[in-house]
Design a protein around this motif. Structure first.
Motif: not given
Length: 1638
Positions: A1406-1412, A1417-1421, A1424-1429, A1447-1453
């Protein structure tokens, strides 16, 4: 290569000197100095080359470089070789002289470089500078200044050059045409002269000990001629001062004969400058040096110049020095030094000049002259030794001067004289007398008008200086002991020295103790050698009398008694043991108390007892006769001191009582009567006290003397026995009569009772009665007091009934007449009070007063006191504060006197009838419509009833027949407008009920619990709070109802009904309480009138805004609703919105009984849910959408719910309906966010708010929120409401943007404080997740999401259901619902962490889906996905996360440097959490850590605190994975959340560890930092170059080559142009540090 890079760095820094910011310039200077510390010669050469190549560089920027060069030279002077020194010298010389114009900052900087180099290379410097100093060519300004400064900084190196310099310079003096050149020549000559003097003074250390003064004399003289003869006459003031400053030091070096020859011109020339310059310090300093030089050569020319010197210098001292201008103070010092020089050489002429000035009419002249005299006395003691008599004789006029400044100066002169033996000479006593007189000054001795002078002195300051001086002379100057002892005793007894007694006594005590230590105890006072000393009797009298006011005059009582103790042997040998024991106890008593706490009466009694014991110890009649004669002799001296004189009279009476000679007693009494000042009250009192005390042992003689006095011709206005009275006026005769009558009163009080009773009517009253017919106030008061004292004497002297006072009624009638004669509109005198006190004692005596006399006495006293105007009115009329205080005390004393009199009368008839009779007089006053009359009457009544109860002794049970009448009289007053009346009314009711209990047969000490409760109710009556008053009156009514006898109940009710018409509306309160109690029993009879009563209640509430009326109305509504619920509710719901305050009051009255309240709440909930919450209404404005308008029925029902639940009594009903109430109101809040009122209600609400504050807002959302809030509070969830309020949740709920945050706050509070309520609430809410209203889905999702944050859902077996519902919302059409669903799933980590492992795969997916999420448009979801993860990572299985770790580390950098702080924070926190799972992919993830390390360290300077906190966390987490223990420890210790961070120091240590552990990373770290040179955040832009600077500071030389220095320096050079000074400062600092890697 290295050198060229240092040069490049230095060049880069020097290029940046053009920066305009002073902090950047300062840092560039520091960086150059830093480079210089590493390679001083290279940097100095680089600076030299740069300045030569950049010839056009503006001078302000050249100054920075030159200052850096000066610092490098100073700090490394010992390391410089000659070649570098030569380069620096040549450059500085050229820079200094490049411009012919004087450019001070630039050329001064260059000159300072030369002076710094000259500390070691003086010859090289001189070699270069002398090339710019050629004969016949005027040198550059700074060449001369450099010479001068070199001569100061390197005396031994420079002086050998001075001869040749002077030789070259002298011809140039005539060439100098410009003032600044002349000034610098003077500056040089001054410093040359000073250097030569220092050289000559230290020849033993000098390189050439053969140098002599005459080596320079001729050149100095030649220069002198130019300076004095030409330049001193210049019109430019600054130049003249420069010349003067030079002439002083030059005069020491001039040839003696030339100086002698020049003095006749030199001194007048210097003196003439005083007229041209306001600032005289430099002139005075130079003049003093010239005078000293002249005296050193034994000049004879000074003799001729002396008069002009004295005449010019004297005014300099006479002009007062201003402490705020330091040079004026220094000038005074220099001028006084001049006088010292002159006085040592010409003592006679200086004194002949000064002493006549003491007779000047000008105050400043006299003060200045005295200051000079003090200086001369102190600094020329040997020359003044033979002049002492002459100086002393010249001080006669100053001793008589009244000016405070002259006095102060004179005191200082006396202090100097004392130290040098002047006061032992004839005339010294006059000086000491002057000093004592100044000690005796009082603050009112100064003139009332003084000229406006900032230096004005008060008498207080002169006195303070004098007191300190006297004590110091007594205690620290040994030679003064014989001068001061016993001479100072002469000042003890004269009255004019009274204010000086404390310091006198202290000094005398010290001197006497010193004499005793020397063995002179027996002959301490030698009267044979000192005829002027006061006698022992005089000293004892004086010291005893002043001790009666012990705290006056800086606690003179202590000092006087201690001195008396020391002198005991000189007073009488027999007193040793007594005084040694008693006086310390008296002193201790003074010291244990303060002026306010000491009882004057007790203190005087202690002193009089001490006097009695002294007289007993002496037991010598002759001594006592001398003693009392001396006391009488001193009486006239205390005419201005009434308190002391009064006490002296008591001492005389005490001493006469101990005197065995009856003739002497009569003689002294006669003398006292003849000499008394009868017009003074204190004197009359004192004389009367004296007669009274004397009568203790001499009653016959005292009465006989008074009888003679009565018969004397003084009262017949003709010459008779007392011829001294022949010229007395009528007024004075009245005062004499007053004193006579007072004497009789005191005699009656003091004389032995067994002797005086028989004389009262025969001898005393006979002589008093003839004076009653008088209008004189003094005489009247004395008559009253005397009768009072006589009554007291009778009362205290006999048993009750033994003495029948036959003239009692006559005296009472006379007192009544006195009271009647007082003006009713004001109390100006204590006649009323004194007369009533007298009557209080008279009525006790036998026989009884007749009824008419008693009535007349009571009515007269009540009317005279109770009807007086209020004290506040008197204070307003009276502007004099002290008089107002006196009036206040007089009022209080008079009321007390009235109470005591009425008690005395009541004591005679202590029965219900006697009480009724007393209140028959008081009743009209208690009911008066004037507040002040009521207040006094009720206060008196309370005191009487309390007295009656305390004296009551019931032997037979009898009815207290008038209880109801008295209760009805006082109980309404419990609500009086005056707080004091309310308090006293309760006291009256309290006393009446206890009197009733006593008459019922209870013991007087019996305590009834209910009646005692009245005392506790008084606190509630202090403030006029109607709620408290109502409650208190209700309780009082309950007590009265329980305790009133049945047969008096009806009469009480009838009386209470009358009380409703009381003019004071508050006083109807008690009656209302009683009436409402009856209505409770008879509610059924109101059935037919319910509609009318509801209407009447509302209209009455509108008419009268009284609390007790409102409370009564509420009670009535409740009674009606309990029987007629439907009618009452229908009537109230028909009220228009918004409900007015009266309708709200009536709604709240329905909350009293739970069953009734529950039925009404259910009806209202049904009405809230019946209709849709709002209707869409299209706006007519173009471009506007529709707006939501609230429907009226749910709105009205919501308002009604609020009013009912706002009543505390509704709690039980709310508790029973908690789940439906909560859910309905929560959804009501959800549906009203952004909803508007109907138009008609909007206008109505505006009208209501314009007429006054509405009870509360009618806005739909605010109304719903407030109703929910009150529902929680009333449903036992006060903690929930409070927690939501403290977190700002209620405001958030009403905000369309933050509504879901407010719901989360509510859910969190419910989970914490109301868990057991949640299952039913959740069950009722689940269907709304599919609601057609977005708002309801958002509200429910937000509520569930926050509940999942708490373990309570797991405990209540709700987790699975709620998690499924949250997962199902991931595809919701509303983005906010999707975000909240992710938040809820993330919250499971904190709410039910043990369940995360079970559902880990689902949650992570659910969290990875939320990041994607694509529709984000404003990255709010994603946020929330990063914070919850981050929260879930602690609890998921490692195998679940491993596959997606990288995958997560590179995605959030990329989010680390996002412009959105929330994204930066969440991504960094998540990165920190990911490090926990890096063990299996250690090397791969370590690379990710290195990629982010610089970013994390730099973002410790992020502008957002939450991002800084996240960086600290991430670095702490990364630390253990970095393979460096030191770095890990630093991250753990310094990056704690609760610890502040010193960023610079921290980064310094971090870089140290990095370079020790990963030196090969240097280039990578530097390159990463270069990226941040373009950061948008200033602090990060400044941190990046600082980071680089610390890295290069700690890297080893072996790894320096990996850095691309050219790229780095270019980048830094570019950043050096940053618009922010703070960034440029850091760049400059780093540039300096790059020297480490060159």
């Amino acid at each position: 290569m290295m050198e060229s890079r240092i040069k490049r760095l230095a060049t880069t820094l020097m290029d940046a000197t053009t920066d305009k910011d002073p902090l950047v310039q300062e840092q560039i200077y520091d960086a150059l100095c830093y480079l210089g510390e590493s390679e001083p010669e290279e940097i100095l050469n680089s600076c030299d080359e740069y300045l030569r190549q950049h010839d056009k560089l503006a001078y302000p920027h050249r100054v920075i470089i030159l200052k850096a060069m000066e610092t490098v030279v100073k700090n490394n002077i010992t390391l410089l070789d000659k070649s570098t020194a030569k380069v620096v010298i040549f450059l500085a010389s050229n820079e200094m002289t490049k411009s012919k114009e004087v450019i001070r900052d630039w050329q001064q900087a260059a000159s300072n470089v030369l002076v710094a180099v000259g500390q070691r290379f003086i010859n090289k410097v001189m070699e270069e500078v002398l090339t710019k100093f050629q004969p016949g060519i005027l040198p550059h300004y700074f060449v001369m200044q450099t010479f001068a400064n070199l001569s100061v900084s390197n005396v031994f190196g420079m002086v050998p050059f001075l001869n040749s310099i002077l030789g070259t310079m002298l011809p140039m003096l005539g060439m100098a045409k410009q003032d600044h050149m002349k000034s610098v020549f003077c500056y040089a000559l001054q410093h040359f002269s000073e250097s030569i003097q220092e050289y000559l003074a230290n020849l033993d250390k000098a390189p050439d000990p053969t140098v002599r003064k005459d080596t320079f004399s001729n050149e100095i003289f030649s220069a002198y001629e130019v300076l004095f003869n030409s330049w001193l006459q210049h019109r430019e003031a600054k130049l003249r001062l420069a010349v003067v400053e030079a002439l002083g030091p030059m005069s020491y070096l001039m040839p003696s004969d030339k100086l002698e020859e020049q003095l006749p011109k030199l001194i007048p020339g210097i003196l003439a400058l005083y007229k041209k310059h306001t600032e005289a310090f430099y002139i005075s300093k130079s003049l003093c040096q010239i005078l000293e030089a002249s005296v050193n050569i034994g000049s004879r020319s000074l003799d001729v110049q002396l008069d002009s010197l004295l005449g010019t210098l004297h005014p300099q001292i006479c002009a007062p020095a201003d402490p705020s201008v330091p040079l004026t103070v220094k000038n005074h010092t220099e001028v006084l030094r001049c006088f010292t020089v002159l006085a040592c050489s010409f003592p006679d002429r200086v004194l002949a000049f000064l002493l006549p000035k003491l007779e000047s009419s000008n105050e400043r002249t006299r003060v200045g002259t005295l200051l000079i005299m003090r200086q001369i006395i102190n600094s020329a003691p040997s020359q003044m030794e033979i002049k002492k008599p002459f100086i002393l004789s010249s001080m006669k006029l100053p001793l008589q001067d009244s000016n405070n400044k002259v006095k102060r100066a004179m005191v200082q002169v006396i202090s100097a004289m004392a130290h040098h033996g002047y006061l032992e000479q004839p005339g010294g006593e006059a000086m000491m007398e002057f000093l004592v007189r100044q000690c005796a000054l009082s603050s009112d001795a100064q003139p009332k008008k003084q000229p406006p002078d900032a230096d004005d002195l008060t008498s207080d300051s002169v006195q303070s200086i004098s007191v300190n001086t006297l004590f110091l002379l007594s205690t620290t100057v040994d030679r003064m002991s014989n001068v001061l002892w016993p001479y100072l005793l002469e000042f003890v007894t004269p009255i004019q020295f009274t204010n000086a007694l404390t310091p006198l006594c202290k000094s005398l005590m010290y001197l006497a103790m010193k004499k005793q230590e020397e063995g002179e105890s027996a002959s301490l006072i030698r009267y044979d050698l000192n005829a002027n000393l006061p006698s022992p009797y005089a000293l004892t009298t004086r010291l005893l009398v002043v001790s009666s006011q012990p705290y006056v005059g800086d606690c003179r009582g202590t000092a006087a008694l201690r001195l008396l103790n020391v002198l005991h042997y000189s007073v009488h040998p027999a007193l040793d043991q007594l005084w040694s024991k008693k006086i310390p106890l008296l002193v201790e008593h003074i010291e244990e108390n303060m002026e306010k706490s000491l009882s004057q009466k007790d203190w005087e009694e202690k002193l009089l007892l001490f006097l009695q014991e002294t007289l007993v110890a002496v037991s010598d009649n002759t001594w006592i006769c001398h003693f009392v004669t001396e006391m009488c002799r001193q009486l006239h001296g205390y005419n201005g001191f009434p308190l002391e004189k009064n006490f002296l009279y008591k001492c005389i009476g005490t001493t006469l009582g101990a005197c065995a000679s009856k003739d002497l007693v009569q003689k002294q009494l006669q003398e006292l009567l003849e000499t008394a000042r009868y017009h003074e009250e204190a004197e009359r009192e004192g004389l009367a006290s004296c007669f009274g005390i004397c009568a203790i042992n001499h009653l016959e003689e005292t009465l006989a003397k008074l009888e003679d006095f009565v018969r004397s011709d003084v009262f017949k206005k003709s010459v008779g026995l007392f011829s001294i009275f022949k010229d007395r006026s009528d007024t004075e005769v009245e005062k004499i009569k007053s004193t006579l009558i007072l004497c009789y009163g005191y005699v009656a009080v003091y004389a032995p009772k067994e002797l005086v009773l028989s004389r009262i009517e025969a001898d005393i009253l006979k002589n008093i009665f003839q004076y009653f017919n008088t209008k004189d106030l003094t005489l009247k008061l004395c008559l009253i007091r005397s009768i009072c004292m006589i009554s007291q004497a009778i009362y205290n002297g006999v048993k009750c009934g033994d003495f029948v006072f036959s003239r009692k009624a006559e005296l009472v009638a006379q007192m009544v007449e006195f009271i009647k004669a007082e003006p009713p509109e004001a109390m100006r005198t204590p006649v009323r009070q004194r007369a009533m006190i007298t009557c209080t004692y008279l009525v006790i005596l036998e026989p009884h007063l007749s009824d008419p006399d008693r009535t007349e006495l009571i009515d007269t006293c009540l009317a005279s006191v109770l009807a007086l105007p209020p004290l506040e009115l008197v204070k307003e009329r009276d502007e004099n504060g002290g008089d107002a205080l006196h009036k206040e005390m007089l009022y209080g004393d008079t009321i007390s006197a009235l109470k005591d009199l009425l008690k005395s009368l009541l004591q005679r008839n202590l029965t219900p009838h006697g009480l009724q009779d007393m209140f028959a007089h008081l009743g009209p006053w208690i009911k008066s419509n004037k507040e002040h009359e009521r207040q006094r009457a009720v206060e008196v009544s309370a005191a009487l009833l309390d007295f009656y109860l305390s004296k009551l002794n019931v032997n037979t049970v009898i009815p207290f027949y008038n209880l109801s009448v008295l209760i009805a009289l006082f109980s309404p007053r419990c609500s009086d407008s005056l707080a004091s009346v309310r308090q006293h009314a309760v006291d009256c009711v309290y006393s009446l009920l206890y009197i009733q209990l006593c008459y019922e047969g209870f013991a007087r000490d019996h305590r009834d619990e209910m009646v005692e409760g009245l005392k506790a109710l008084k606190k509630g009556l202090e403030e006029p709070d109607f709620t408290v008053l109502f409650h208190t009156c209700n309780n009082i009514a309950m007590v009265i109802g329980k305790r009133i006898p049945p047969d008096q109940l009806m009469s009480l009710l009838l009386a209470m009904f009358e009380g409703l018409a009381d003019p004071d509306k508050n006083c109807s309160r008690a009656a209302t309480v009683m009436i409402n109690s009856l209505l409770k029993e008879r509610g059924g009879v109101l059935q037919e009138k319910v509609p009318d009563i509801m209407s009447i209640i509302h209209s009455k509430l509108e008419e009268v805004d009284e609390e007790h009326i409102r409370k009564a109305a509420q009670q009535t509504v409740y009674i009606l609703a309990s029987q007629h619920k439907s009618v009452v509710v229908s009537s109230l719901l028909g009220s228009s919105l918004p409900f007015d305050s009266h309708t709200c009051t009536m709604w709240r009255s329905l909350a009293t009984e739970p069953t009734l309240t529950s039925q009404i709440l259910e009806q209202l909930l049904e009405k809230v849910n019946r209709d849709v919450p709002y209707k869409e209404s299209k706006c007519f404005l173009l471009g506007s959408g529709s707006e939501r308008i609230a429907t009226p029925l749910p709105l009205a029902a919501t308002c009604a719910l609020y009013e009912i639940m706002s009543a505390p009594e509704s709690g039980a009903a709310v508790l029973g309906l908690y789940p439906p109430l909560f859910v309905t109101l929560l959804l009501r809040v959800s549906c009203t966010v952004g909803v508007q009122l109907p138009k008609n209600l909007q206008s109505r609400e505006r009208r209501s708010s314009s007429h006054g504050p509405a009870p509360r807002s009618l806005h739909p959302c605010s109304c719903a929120v407030e109703t929910l809030k009150v529902m929680l509070a009333r449903g036992g969830s006060e903690e929930v409401a409070r927690a939501v309020g403290n977190a700002g949740g209620w405001e958030l709920m009403a905000s369309p943007e933050r509504h879901h945050d407010g719901i989360a706050v509510l859910a969190r509070a419910m989970a914490r404080h109301a868990g057991p309520r949640l299952p039913l609430i959740v069950k009722n809410l689940i269907p709304t997740l599919s609601s057609v209203f977005d708002s309801q889905r958002i509200t429910t999702t937000a509520f569930f999401a926050e509940l999942l944050n708490s373990n309570v859902v797991n405990d209540l077996i709700l987790l699975e259901t709620m998690m499924d519902n949250m997962t199902g919302r991931q595809k919701d059409s509303c983005m906010l619902v999707r975000m909240l669903a992710l938040r809820g799933l993330g919250n499971i980590a904190s709410g039910s962490p043990d369940k995360v492992r079970k559902h880990g795969a689902t949650l992570l997916a659910s969290m990875v889906n939320g990041m994607d999420d694509k529709d984000d448009p404003h990255n709010l979801v994603a946020l929330e996905a990063m914070s919850s993860l981050s929260k879930l990572l602690d609890h998921v299985e490692e195998r679940d996360i491993q596959s997606m770790l990288l995958h997560i580390a590179i995605r959030i950098r990329p989010f680390f440097d996002s412009e959105q702080p929330d994204l930066r924070q969440s991504s960094i926190v998540l990165f920190g959490n990911l490090t926990k799972f890096s063990e299996d992919n250690c090397e791969v993830f370590f690379e990710q850590i290195l990629n982010g390390l610089v970013t994390l360290l730099l973002h410790l300077q992020d502008p957002k605190p939450e991002v800084v906190k996240a960086c600290k966390f991430a670095l702490r987490m990364c630390g253990p994975n970095m393979g460096c223990e030191g770095l890990c420890d630093m991250f753990l210790n310094h990056l704690r959340e609760d610890r502040s961070l010193h960023y610079g120091e921290f980064m310094n240590n971090v870089c140290k560890h990095l370079m020790q552990t990963y030196p090969e990373m240097l280039n990578r770290l530097i390159v990463t930092n270069l990226f941040y040179f373009k950061s948008n955040w200033v602090d990060i832009r400044a941190a990046a170059p600082m980071f680089i600077g610390f890295l290069v500071l700690h890297v080893d030389e072996d790894h320096c080559q990996q850095v691309d220095l050219d790229q780095l320096i270019s980048a830094l050079n570019l950043l050096l142009k940053d618009p922010v000074p703070a960034v440029r400062v850091k760049v400059a600092e780093t540039l300096g540090r790059l020297v480490r890697i060159l």
